[in-house]
Design a protein around this motif. Structure first.
Motif, PDB file in Angstrom:
ATOM      1  N   SER A 152       6.271 -14.968   6.318  1.00  0.00           N
ATOM      2  CA  SER A 152       7.682 -14.649   6.128  1.00  0.00           C
ATOM      3  C   SER A 152       8.426 -15.940   5.836  1.00  0.00           C
ATOM      4  O   SER A 152       7.815 -17.012   5.707  1.00  0.00           O
ATOM      5  CB  SER A 152       8.258 -13.977   7.379  1.00  0.00           C
ATOM      6  OG  SER A 152       8.414 -14.927   8.430  1.00  0.00           O
ATOM      7  N   SER A 188      17.644  -6.973   0.169  1.00  0.00           N
ATOM      8  CA  SER A 188      16.886  -7.965  -0.587  1.00  0.00           C
ATOM      9  C   SER A 188      16.947  -7.739  -2.091  1.00  0.00           C
ATOM     10  O   SER A 188      16.399  -8.522  -2.861  1.00  0.00           O
ATOM     11  CB  SER A 188      15.421  -7.963  -0.137  1.00  0.00           C
ATOM     12  OG  SER A 188      14.852  -6.667  -0.258  1.00  0.00           O
ATOM     13  N   GLY A 274      10.864  -5.734   6.569  1.00  0.00           N
ATOM     14  CA  GLY A 274      10.738  -5.523   5.140  1.00  0.00           C
ATOM     15  C   GLY A 274       9.372  -5.968   4.666  1.00  0.00           C
ATOM     16  O   GLY A 274       8.581  -6.533   5.435  1.00  0.00           O
ATOM     17  N   GLY A 275       9.058  -5.717   3.407  1.00  0.00           N
ATOM     18  CA  GLY A 275       7.747  -6.098   2.892  1.00  0.00           C
ATOM     19  C   GLY A 275       6.644  -5.413   3.657  1.00  0.00           C
ATOM     20  O   GLY A 275       6.682  -4.206   3.897  1.00  0.00           O
ATOM     21  N   THR A 281      14.715  -3.235   4.197  1.00  0.00           N
ATOM     22  CA  THR A 281      14.872  -4.091   3.023  1.00  0.00           C
ATOM     23  C   THR A 281      15.340  -5.480   3.439  1.00  0.00           C
ATOM     24  O   THR A 281      16.054  -6.163   2.715  1.00  0.00           O
ATOM     25  CB  THR A 281      15.884  -3.473   2.040  1.00  0.00           C
ATOM     26  OG1 THR A 281      17.125  -3.244   2.719  1.00  0.00           O
ATOM     27  CG2 THR A 281      15.352  -2.168   1.481  1.00  0.00           C
ATOM     28  N   ALA A 283      14.985  -9.416   4.246  1.00  0.00           N
ATOM     29  CA  ALA A 283      14.222 -10.558   3.747  1.00  0.00           C
ATOM     30  C   ALA A 283      14.912 -11.831   4.208  1.00  0.00           C
ATOM     31  O   ALA A 283      16.048 -11.800   4.702  1.00  0.00           O
ATOM     32  CB  ALA A 283      14.113 -10.515   2.228  1.00  0.00           C
ATOM     33  N   TRP A 332      14.477 -14.161  -2.441  1.00  0.00           N
ATOM     34  CA  TRP A 332      14.393 -13.811  -1.022  1.00  0.00           C
ATOM     35  C   TRP A 332      12.922 -13.661  -0.654  1.00  0.00           C
ATOM     36  O   TRP A 332      12.130 -13.116  -1.432  1.00  0.00           O
ATOM     37  CB  TRP A 332      15.107 -12.494  -0.736  1.00  0.00           C
ATOM     38  CG  TRP A 332      16.600 -12.549  -0.743  1.00  0.00           C
ATOM     39  CD1 TRP A 332      17.436 -12.018  -1.672  1.00  0.00           C
ATOM     40  CD2 TRP A 332      17.444 -13.145   0.257  1.00  0.00           C
ATOM     41  NE1 TRP A 332      18.750 -12.252  -1.334  1.00  0.00           N
ATOM     42  CE2 TRP A 332      18.786 -12.945  -0.144  1.00  0.00           C
ATOM     43  CE3 TRP A 332      17.205 -13.837   1.448  1.00  0.00           C
ATOM     44  CZ2 TRP A 332      19.874 -13.387   0.587  1.00  0.00           C
ATOM     45  CZ3 TRP A 332      18.291 -14.282   2.191  1.00  0.00           C
ATOM     46  CH2 TRP A 332      19.603 -14.067   1.762  1.00  0.00           C
ATOM     47  N   LYS A 334      10.208 -11.834   1.198  1.00  0.00           N
ATOM     48  CA  LYS A 334       9.844 -10.623   1.928  1.00  0.00           C
ATOM     49  C   LYS A 334       8.540 -10.876   2.686  1.00  0.00           C
ATOM     50  O   LYS A 334       7.690 -11.647   2.230  1.00  0.00           O
ATOM     51  CB  LYS A 334       9.668  -9.456   0.957  1.00  0.00           C
ATOM     52  CG  LYS A 334      10.921  -9.119   0.157  1.00  0.00           C
ATOM     53  CD  LYS A 334      10.630  -7.989  -0.831  1.00  0.00           C
ATOM     54  CE  LYS A 334      11.854  -7.690  -1.686  1.00  0.00           C
ATOM     55  NZ  LYS A 334      11.580  -6.622  -2.687  1.00  0.00           N
TER      56      LYS A 334
END
Length: 429
Positions: A152, A188, A274-275, A281, A283, A332, A334
């Motif tokens: 991250s 993000s 997120g991710g 969402t 980030a 950003w 993620k």
């Protein structure tokens, strides 16, 4: 009287036997009558890599995965702990992962990869007889096989892979926050950092020790502001010593993984919703490193600064002041999954880019010497590493031997067939 041919042969034979007998008794070499001791060659340790396997597959479409069980020498479902190596397709290329950490979907995989990939070539690894014994350096600890990890905006390149902490600066095995300012967005898809499009928070990690005594480890503390609201920071500390703790920045409360959360802590590990870490969402972005914490290289800690008792007050202005955000929405960061099997590429465009297992050739000129055209991959068959199985009790050396393209126009559009080879050290009973 002349000797016949047969008598000459007999004389020659007797002479050779006599010389051999004399040498055995020490004669003919200065009168030493002591027999030379026989030369004893120590036995060569039998290799534990007793099996081999080849995995050949067509790279699936982007976002799809294939898994392989090298103990069974067969492709396997990407569930449980039976698979050992996973290929995740990016469409034109792929990343590889082990059955461990966040790559282990149900948490049962205990695999890993050799901590520094590609330091040994495929030829080198043929000389290894045991995955836990370096033929040059000797026995290796089991921890040399590193589990996959979450990546991250809070991930770093230091020994603990953290961008928010340094470790053991004073020889006391303590964690030290560096008061970096991270931006966290709930949207993000936008590069806005003012908070006018989604909530945007500025956050500093400020400590690692807490509880009633103030000395228990795994109690990260942090402070943050909503950039669209007042600049007075909120402060919090959570008990993350026993596992993941989820925090809602908007309502300033801890919550659950299934609830509304933005950031989560597990000891010194940090992830965002997120991710690969969550359904949100959210980030992050590393915006600022306060002055004085690192030498000019930006990596070497200055211990005296970390030890200063005024750091909390000295760095407040960094949190509240002007900050730099991502230049575009895709900047950003993620959450994703990092693996020793998928290192960061080296090289500079438009030259070939080295991804460890293969080279990517972005232009025809770059691929000319390699015999490929633009946007094609070519395997590096000498690139190799060692992998621990998902069950944690067997090992394999592995390499990508070949990446072949089916005929197509353009050439890079053809289906890719990957050939991966394993030398297997089975589990011992």
């Amino acid at each position: 009287m002349h000797p016949t041919a047969s008598s000459k042969t007999l004389l020659t034979t007797l002479t050779v036997l006599a010389a051999a007998a004399l040498a055995a008794c020490g004669g003919g070499g200065g009168g030493n009558d002591t027999a030379e001791p026989p030369v004893v060659t120590p036995p060569v340790a039998a290799s534990k890599f007793t099996q081999n396997a080849t995995w050949s597959f067509t790279l699936p479409s982007a976002g799809n995965s294939l898994c392989y069980d090298f103990d069974a020498k067969a492709q396997a479902a990407c569930t449980g702990n039976q698979w050992d190596v996973k290929v995740v397709s990016g469409g034109r290329s792929a990343e590889l992962f082990t059955n461990s950490g966040p790559s282990s979907a149900d948490g049962t995989g205990t695999g890993g990869a050799f901590g520094t990939p590609f330091v040994h070539t495929w030829t080198d690894l043929q000389k290894w007889n045991d995955a836990l014994v370096d033929p040059v350096g000797g026995a290796l600890p089991a921890t040399v096989y590193t589990a996959d990890t979450a990546k991250s905006a809070f991930s770093g390149t230091n020994a603990i892979q953290s961008a928010a902490y340094e470790y053991d600066l004073n020889g006391t095995h303590q964690m030290h926050p560096n008061f970096r300012v991270f931006l966290i967005t709930t949207n993000s898809a936008s590069s806005d950092i003012s908070g006018s499009v989604g909530d945007v928070y500025a956050l500093q990690v400020t400590g690692y020790y807490g509880s009633a005594t103030g000395t228990a480890s795994g109690w990260p503390s942090f402070r943050f502001i909503n950039r669209a609201a007042a600049a007075t920071p909120f402060t919090a500390s959570v008990n993350a010593s026993q596992g993941w703790v989820y925090y809602d920045l908007k309502n300033q409360v801890t919550t659950t993984e299934s609830g509304t959360w933005h950031i989560a802590f597990n000891r010194y590990n940090i992830k965002l919703n997120g991710g690969t870490s969550g359904k949100g969402t959210v980030a992050g972005f590393l915006s600022k490193t306060p002055a004085g914490f690192y030498q000019a290289d930006g990596k070497t800690p200055i211990a005296a600064k970390f030890n200063a008792t005024t750091n909390l007050a000295d760095t407040l202005a960094d949190l509240q002041g002007a900050l730099t955000g991502p230049a575009s929405a895709n900047a950003w960061v993620k959450d994703s999954i990092g693996s020793q099997l998928s290192p960061t590429y080296t090289g500079t465009y438009p030259n070939a880019l080295n991804y460890g297992w293969f080279n990517y050739y972005p232009t025809d000129a770059a691929g000319a010497a390699a015999g490929v055209t633009q946007h094609m991959l070519k395997a590096n068959p000498e690139a190799a590493t060692l992998v621990k199985s998902g069950t944690g009790n067997s090992y394999a050396r592995m390499r990508v031997k070949e990446i072949a393209y089916a005929p197509a126009t353009p050439a890079y559009g053809g289906a890719q067939t990957w050939t991966v080879e394993f030398g297997i050290q089975p589990a011992t009973n």
